[in-house]
Enzyme design. Structure first.
Site, PDB file in Angstrom:
ATOM      1  N   GLN A   1       0.907  -1.182   0.057  1.00 58.42           N
ATOM      2  CA  GLN A   1      -0.310   0.043   0.100  1.00 58.42           C
ATOM      3  C   GLN A   1       0.787   1.477   0.113  1.00 58.42           C
ATOM      4  OE1 GLN A   1      -2.664   0.389   3.301  1.00 58.42           O
ATOM      5  NE2 GLN A   1      -4.194   1.360   2.206  1.00 58.42           N
TER       6      GLN A   1
ATOM      7  N   GLY B   1       0.960  -0.992  11.588  1.00 58.46           N
ATOM      8  CA  GLY B   1       0.626  -2.509  11.253  1.00 58.46           C
ATOM      9  C   GLY B   1      -0.020  -2.152   9.680  1.00 58.46           C
TER      10      GLY B   1
ATOM     11  N   GLU C   1      -6.314  -3.671  12.463  1.00 59.58           N
ATOM     12  CA  GLU C   1      -5.892  -4.477  11.288  1.00 59.58           C
ATOM     13  C   GLU C   1      -6.799  -5.749  11.027  1.00 59.58           C
ATOM     14  OE1 GLU C   1      -3.728  -2.871   9.705  1.00 59.58           O
ATOM     15  OE2 GLU C   1      -2.937  -1.618  11.223  1.00 59.58           O
TER      16      GLU C   1
ATOM     17  N   GLU D   1     -10.661   3.332   5.833  1.00 59.66           N
ATOM     18  CA  GLU D   1      -9.851   3.581   7.120  1.00 59.66           C
ATOM     19  C   GLU D   1     -11.050   4.318   8.160  1.00 59.66           C
ATOM     20  OE1 GLU D   1      -7.217   2.446   8.184  1.00 59.66           O
ATOM     21  OE2 GLU D   1      -6.192   1.797   6.265  1.00 59.66           O
TER      22      GLU D   1
ATOM     23  N   TYR E   1      -9.093   8.596   8.503  1.00 53.02           N
ATOM     24  CA  TYR E   1      -9.394   7.687   9.645  1.00 53.02           C
ATOM     25  C   TYR E   1     -10.187   8.469  10.800  1.00 53.02           C
ATOM     26  CZ  TYR E   1      -4.980   5.394   8.688  1.00 53.02           C
ATOM     27  OH  TYR E   1      -3.986   4.526   7.843  1.00 53.02           O
TER      28      TYR E   1
END
Ligand code: BES
Ligand code: ZN
Length: 594
Positions: free
Chosen positions: A134, A262, A289, A311, A374
């Site tokens: 990613q 992570g 995760e 996210e 997020y």
């Protein structure tokens, strides 16, 4: 229903939708001597009528030959080089071409690969390699359609030096194979950014029937103890949002140079060893995760502009797992910290970067990375929970994961789905949400949700006492968790004098703490305050730790003073080799700018 979005992906050259690359057969050999992977990537394709080329993403790799299913050479050309995207590999195909086999070698500075010498591992006896795909780095070790909207299954044969284990986001071995040849099968289709490989002197220890831990032998017991609740965590997640769909769930603890906290590689989460605090206080990172096994891996953002759908959902889900495991008051602290950092972040970023829907065209998604997707994403979902009630909201989420399983979702389609499956039930409630403002407007939405947070309320009282002169030893801190310590440290004055720093250190032993999150917060305060007692521990920490979330603020703070700058430069000379290319890029840039 059709569970795949068709929106333009600005970060891939691939014509995946025309060639329908459904399966990858990968044969690679990992060469530690020259830091190269030699490989053969064979793509099964099913080209639509009239399609004359198969286009794949590549970057920083050499393409030797391309063949069809009959081992006949296919002609190909490489497009011009784009700094961010790499080169398009354009292969001439015919109507009856069913396989495209690409023979290639990776380059020494391939962005996805971190090669570590034996000296950089815990055991110091064997080298180590891991990948980080990613956002758009898989194309530096596997030529293919590298966009989150393109899914495929894969099989792999991986040859590594004898005595080492190879692991992938697939069905993994639990023991080292003497001949160093490993076979993998991944029957569930995944996007390229979730492909991963790790090679090293790694051992396995099971937690329960379907979960377990991999780590270097030196770290295995410690890692296992820290993650002994892994099985329960998966069950907890399932009780919230439906069956875990990937077979096993294991965690690989990497060497400390790993650039992230992570990474949700399917079946095998990659994690930094900095979460091994000794008291399970940092395992909510694993909850995060794990949650990606639903939000992200099962239902995937169609393009990187829709990253918040990966996210935001994952942070929301992670906090629901933490709440189920550790209680409402505990989760409330996580929410509060998140909402605060959101408000802080929004003040710092340019307005366009504070929308949920991003505009990453023309740049590397990494450059556009922030915590907005997020925290603003999670807050948006919390808002819906609060307005529609948890029961109704959870039903919606379960249905969403089912309807889009092994597919992709983009922002516009999500909005339509949300309207049809939830908002239209109540005009009144829907009016309290205003999704467009969250997604397509900057700043903090007027209806930002709030949470009741009794533990921080208590803590506020302690902070007040401390700021009014009460010594550290007289604070009621016996039951503080990591989050309370972090809040405490963040809410102290910008700088403290030597006497106060010493007193805090003597009582709480911050300089010596094994908790990486607390250590970093303390180091930052100490650097601002000119408290030099931390220097040895700070140097030791920065020498091995490559987690970008930590090294970026620490180097930035060091670079603010003449003395600190000299230290940073000296330290980085040695430490640089221990960081991942992504981490190196960030610190290189900081040093250049300062
Ligand atoms: N998928 C991300 C890591 C990532 C993001 C890698 C963007 C490359 C590009 C992962 O799930 C993540 O968010 N990790 C966080 C931890 C989490 C608890 C917020 C991290 O690494 O800090
Ligand atoms: Zn994540």
């Amino acid at each position: 229903m059709n569970n795949t979005s068709v929106v333009k992906d600005w970060h891939s050259f691939s014509n995946f939708k025309e060639i329908r690359a459904t399966h990858l057969d990968l044969t690679i050999e990992v060469d530690f001597k020259v830091h190269q992977i030699n490989g053969m990537a064979t793509w099964s394709i099913d080209p639509k009528p009239g399609v004359e080329h198969a286009i794949f993403d590549t970057k920083q790799m050499q393409i030797h030959k391309v063949y069809n299913q009959n081992q006949q050479a296919l002609s190909f050309e490489l497009g011009s080089y784009d700094e961010d995207l790499g080169r398009a590999l354009k292969v001439k195909i015919e109507k009856k071409t069913t396989r495209v086999q690409i023979q290639y070698t990776t380059s020494k500075d391939a962005m996805a690969l971190q090669w570590m010498e034996a000296s950089q591992t815990a055991g110091k006896r064997h080298p180590y390699l891991f990948t980080q795909g990613q956002f758009i780095n898989t194309r530096t070790w596997v030529p293919g359609p590298d966009g989150p909207g393109y899914r495929f299954t894969f099989e792999a044969e991986v040859k590594v030096p004898e005595g080492l284990m190879a692991l992938m986001s697939a069905d993994n071995p639990q023991e080292i194979k003497n001949d160093g040849v490993y076979y993998f099968n991944m029957p569930q289709k995944i996007p390229a950014y979730l492909m991963s490989l790790a090679v090293g002197d790694v051992r396995f220890k099971g937690v329960d029937e379907r979960t377990g831990v991999y780590a270097e032998p030196e770290l295995l017991e410690k890692a296992h103890a820290e993650l002994e609740d892994l099985g329960e965590m998966v069950t907890t997640a399932e009780n919230l949002y439906g069956e875990y769909q990937w077979g096993r769930y294991d965690v690989l603890i990497l060497p400390p140079g790993f650039p992230f906290g992570g990474m949700e590689n399917p079946r095998l989460t990659f994690a930094t060893p900095t979460i091994l605090a000794g008291d399970k206080s940092l395992v909510n990172l694993i909850a995060h995760e794990l949650a990606h096994s639903w939000s992200g891996n099962l239902v995937t953002n169609a393009t990187w502009n829709d990253f918040w759908l990966n996210e935001g959902f994952t942070v929301y889900f992670e906090r629901r797992i933490s709440e189920a495991l550790y209680g409402e008051d505990y989760a409330a602290m996580l929410w509060d910290l998140g909402l605060q950092s959101l408000q802080h972040l929004i003040k710092q970023l340019p307005a366009r970067r504070t929308w949920l829907f991003e505009d990453l065209k023309g740049m590397d998604p990494e450059e556009g990375f922030s915590k907005i997707p997020y925290e603003k994403g999670a807050a948006f979902l919390l808002k819906m929970e609060q307005v529609f009630g948890r029961k109704r909201w959870d039903e919606f989420v379960v249905k969403y994961f089912n309807d889009f399983a092994f597919g992709t979702i983009d922002t516009d389609r999500f909005l339509v789905y949300l309207r049809d499956n939830l908002l239209k039930e109540s005009k009144e409630k829907a009016a309290g949400i205003n999704p467009k403002a969250w997604i397509f407007e900057p700043g903090v939405p007027a209806n930002l949700p709030r949470v009741k947070n009794p533990r921080f309320k208590k803590l506020e009282a302690e902070l007040e006492k401390y700021n009014a002169g009460t010594p550290a030893s007289q604070l009621e801190a016996k039951e503080w968790s990591t989050h309370e310590y972090l809040y405490f440290l963040r809410h102290l004055p910008e700088r403290l004098d030597e006497v106060k720093m010493k007193e805090l250190d003597e009582y709480f032993h911050f300089t010596e703490t094994k908790n990486s999150e607390i250590a970093v917060e303390w180091f930052l305060l100490a650097l601002r305050s000119g408290y030099e007692a931390i220097y040895d521990n700070l140097s030791a920490f920065l020498m091995v730790t490559g987690r970008m979330k930590f090294i970026e603020p620490l180097y930035s703070e060091l670079l603010k003073t003449t003395n600190g700058k000299a230290r940073a430069k000296k330290l980085y000379k040695e430490a640089r080799q221990n960081y991942h290319p992504m981490g190196q890029r960030i610190v290189d840039k900081l040093l250049l700018e300062n």
